[in-house]
Design a protein around this motif. Structure first.
Motif, PDB file in Angstrom:
ATOM      1  N   ILE A  56      43.705  26.171  38.431  1.00  0.00           N
ATOM      2  CA  ILE A  56      44.273  27.497  37.937  1.00  0.00           C
ATOM      3  C   ILE A  56      43.724  28.719  38.829  1.00  0.00           C
ATOM      4  O   ILE A  56      42.506  28.823  39.010  1.00  0.00           O
ATOM      5  N   VAL A  57      44.656  29.507  39.272  1.00  0.00           N
ATOM      6  CA  VAL A  57      44.412  30.536  40.264  1.00  0.00           C
ATOM      7  C   VAL A  57      44.958  31.828  39.859  1.00  0.00           C
ATOM      8  O   VAL A  57      46.309  31.582  39.444  1.00  0.00           O
ATOM      9  N   GLU A  58      44.190  32.548  39.695  1.00  0.00           N
ATOM     10  CA  GLU A  58      44.841  34.179  39.718  1.00  0.00           C
ATOM     11  C   GLU A  58      44.491  35.094  40.532  1.00  0.00           C
ATOM     12  O   GLU A  58      43.298  35.105  41.084  1.00  0.00           O
ATOM     13  N   CYS A  59      45.221  35.745  41.199  1.00  0.00           N
ATOM     14  CA  CYS A  59      45.480  36.754  42.075  1.00  0.00           C
ATOM     15  C   CYS A  59      45.680  37.979  41.393  1.00  0.00           C
ATOM     16  O   CYS A  59      46.621  38.507  41.141  1.00  0.00           O
ATOM     17  N   TYR A  80      39.955  29.734  39.631  1.00  0.00           N
ATOM     18  CA  TYR A  80      39.609  30.427  40.846  1.00  0.00           C
ATOM     19  C   TYR A  80      40.253  31.911  40.721  1.00  0.00           C
ATOM     20  O   TYR A  80      41.279  32.226  40.414  1.00  0.00           O
ATOM     21  N   LEU A  81      39.377  32.992  40.927  1.00  0.00           N
ATOM     22  CA  LEU A  81      39.862  34.443  40.844  1.00  0.00           C
ATOM     23  C   LEU A  81      39.685  35.058  41.943  1.00  0.00           C
ATOM     24  O   LEU A  81      38.619  35.256  42.573  1.00  0.00           O
ATOM     25  N   PHE A  82      40.523  35.777  42.119  1.00  0.00           N
ATOM     26  CA  PHE A  82      40.473  36.721  43.548  1.00  0.00           C
ATOM     27  C   PHE A  82      41.174  38.201  43.235  1.00  0.00           C
ATOM     28  O   PHE A  82      42.052  38.441  42.467  1.00  0.00           O
ATOM     29  N   ASP A  83      40.239  39.112  43.452  1.00  0.00           N
ATOM     30  CA  ASP A  83      40.561  40.452  43.141  1.00  0.00           C
ATOM     31  C   ASP A  83      39.592  41.324  44.149  1.00  0.00           C
ATOM     32  O   ASP A  83      38.557  40.927  44.359  1.00  0.00           O
ATOM     33  N   SER A  84      40.110  42.511  44.622  1.00  0.00           N
ATOM     34  CA  SER A  84      39.217  43.346  45.238  1.00  0.00           C
ATOM     35  C   SER A  84      38.093  43.952  44.222  1.00  0.00           C
ATOM     36  O   SER A  84      37.186  44.335  44.794  1.00  0.00           O
ATOM     37  N   TYR A  85      38.782  44.117  43.040  1.00  0.00           N
ATOM     38  CA  TYR A  85      37.917  44.990  42.150  1.00  0.00           C
ATOM     39  C   TYR A  85      37.556  46.020  42.311  1.00  0.00           C
ATOM     40  O   TYR A  85      36.473  46.876  42.012  1.00  0.00           O
ATOM     41  N   GLU A  86      38.370  46.839  43.239  1.00  0.00           N
ATOM     42  CA  GLU A  86      38.496  48.300  43.707  1.00  0.00           C
ATOM     43  C   GLU A  86      39.665  48.837  43.434  1.00  0.00           C
ATOM     44  O   GLU A  86      39.980  49.923  43.927  1.00  0.00           O
ATOM     45  N   GLY A  87      40.559  48.240  42.605  1.00  0.00           N
ATOM     46  CA  GLY A  87      42.023  48.874  42.391  1.00  0.00           C
ATOM     47  C   GLY A  87      42.983  48.356  43.191  1.00  0.00           C
ATOM     48  O   GLY A  87      42.657  47.428  44.088  1.00  0.00           O
ATOM     49  N   LEU A  88      44.066  49.001  43.191  1.00  0.00           N
ATOM     50  CA  LEU A  88      45.013  48.625  44.088  1.00  0.00           C
ATOM     51  C   LEU A  88      45.218  49.234  45.251  1.00  0.00           C
ATOM     52  O   LEU A  88      44.714  50.463  45.559  1.00  0.00           O
ATOM     53  N   PHE A 133      34.185  28.036  36.985  1.00  0.00           N
ATOM     54  CA  PHE A 133      35.148  29.200  37.718  1.00  0.00           C
ATOM     55  C   PHE A 133      34.206  29.684  38.967  1.00  0.00           C
ATOM     56  O   PHE A 133      33.119  29.462  39.152  1.00  0.00           O
ATOM     57  N   GLU A 134      35.395  30.103  40.029  1.00  0.00           N
ATOM     58  CA  GLU A 134      34.656  31.044  40.812  1.00  0.00           C
ATOM     59  C   GLU A 134      35.472  32.148  41.188  1.00  0.00           C
ATOM     60  O   GLU A 134      36.626  32.353  40.959  1.00  0.00           O
ATOM     61  N   SER A 135      34.672  33.415  41.436  1.00  0.00           N
ATOM     62  CA  SER A 135      35.319  34.829  41.513  1.00  0.00           C
ATOM     63  C   SER A 135      35.179  35.117  43.100  1.00  0.00           C
ATOM     64  O   SER A 135      33.818  34.887  43.397  1.00  0.00           O
ATOM     65  N   SER A 136      35.927  35.603  43.619  1.00  0.00           N
ATOM     66  CA  SER A 136      35.900  36.168  45.072  1.00  0.00           C
ATOM     67  C   SER A 136      36.445  37.552  45.172  1.00  0.00           C
ATOM     68  O   SER A 136      37.574  37.798  44.844  1.00  0.00           O
ATOM     69  N   LYS A 137      35.387  38.359  45.502  1.00  0.00           N
ATOM     70  CA  LYS A 137      35.752  39.641  45.621  1.00  0.00           C
ATOM     71  C   LYS A 137      36.144  40.058  47.013  1.00  0.00           C
ATOM     72  O   LYS A 137      35.582  39.695  48.063  1.00  0.00           O
ATOM     73  N   GLY A 138      37.088  40.945  46.912  1.00  0.00           N
ATOM     74  CA  GLY A 138      37.614  41.507  48.418  1.00  0.00           C
ATOM     75  C   GLY A 138      39.135  41.443  48.208  1.00  0.00           C
ATOM     76  O   GLY A 138      39.835  40.775  47.363  1.00  0.00           O
ATOM     77  N   TRP A 139      39.793  42.024  49.371  1.00  0.00           N
ATOM     78  CA  TRP A 139      41.113  42.289  49.709  1.00  0.00           C
ATOM     79  C   TRP A 139      41.679  40.931  49.957  1.00  0.00           C
ATOM     80  O   TRP A 139      40.940  40.027  50.772  1.00  0.00           O
ATOM     81  N   PHE A 140      43.078  40.561  49.398  1.00  0.00           N
ATOM     82  CA  PHE A 140      43.626  39.105  49.598  1.00  0.00           C
ATOM     83  C   PHE A 140      43.535  38.759  50.914  1.00  0.00           C
ATOM     84  O   PHE A 140      43.268  37.619  51.420  1.00  0.00           O
TER      85      PHE A 140
END
Length: 224
Positions: A56-59, A80-88, A133-140
């Motif tokens: 399962i992947v969420e962007c 797998y989680l992908f997000d900047s965690y810095e907003g849009l 799970f794995e979380s990846s922080k950063g812009w796509f």
């Protein structure tokens, strides 16, 4: 008699499933901005495609409440989680006037600090699920090119909002979605840029897959 038993069984299963949806929404309500009805609809889609092989992947995870609920519901898949965690990022003209107006209205009820949330909340939500799970922080455009280890996806949930972000996610991850798997598109009915990106990508690859709707949720069942 047999058909009656089957109908009774189906009704009992629906009641049981709805109770589970309610439990999960209550558990993760502080980690999601998705209203209950749409939260249930996302869970329902995930449940019906639970047997498709892959992760399962969420962007675009915000605080992780949606993917945590989906992963716990299925309980057999890695998330797998992908997000900047810095907003849009900044919306552009292609995203539509509504998107531009929303981002300017910093005092709006649904602004949520430009959808910014610290990664710790998403990690906390996933830890509550008890799933891997794995979380990846950063812009796509920076993180999604580093997904060679992610071989197959069963459920891909895109909450990328804007045109560029959605197109980036589709180009990098759609090829990894298993045949018969689904791509949930959170912002398809909300932002012009998102819907434009979806149709551009499907046209680019000459896909015969269609955008479907289920209880207000847009999704693609991958056919090719």
């Amino acid at each position: 008699m047999k058909s009656l038993k089957i109908e009774v069984y189906k009704k009992l299963q629906k009641v049981k499933l709805k109770k589970e949806f309610s439990r999960l929404f209550e558990k993760y309500s502080e980690y999601t901005m998705i209203p209950q009805g749409l939260y249930f609809a996302n869970l329902n889609l995930a449940y019906h495609y639970r047997n498709v092989p892959g992760s399962i992947v969420e962007c675009g995870v915000w605080k992780g409440g949606m993917i945590a609920g989906m992963t716990e519901l299925i309980a057999t898949k890695k998330a797998y989680l992908f997000d900047s965690y810095e907003g849009l990022p900044d919306a552009r003209e292609i995203d539509g006037q509504d998107a531009l107006n929303w981002q300017k209205d910093v005092e709006g009820s649904y602004y949520f600090d430009n959808c910014m949330a610290d990664e710790k909340f998403a990690i906390e939500a996933m830890q509550k699920s008890g799933c891997e799970f794995e979380s990846s922080k950063g812009w796509f455009e920076e993180t999604l090119i580093q997904t060679a280890h992610l071989e197959e996806i069963s459920i891909l949930r895109l909450d990328a909002d804007w045109y560029d972000s959605t197109l980036c996610c589709l180009r990098e991850l759609y090829p990894k979605v298993a045949r018969g798997g689904i791509i949930i598109i959170d912002d398809y009915y909300t932002w012009d840029g998102c819907s434009r990106a979806v149709h551009r990508y499907l046209n680019e690859i000459g896909s015969m897959s269609r955008v479907n709707s289920e209880s207000g949720i847009a999704y693609i069942k991958k056919q090719d």
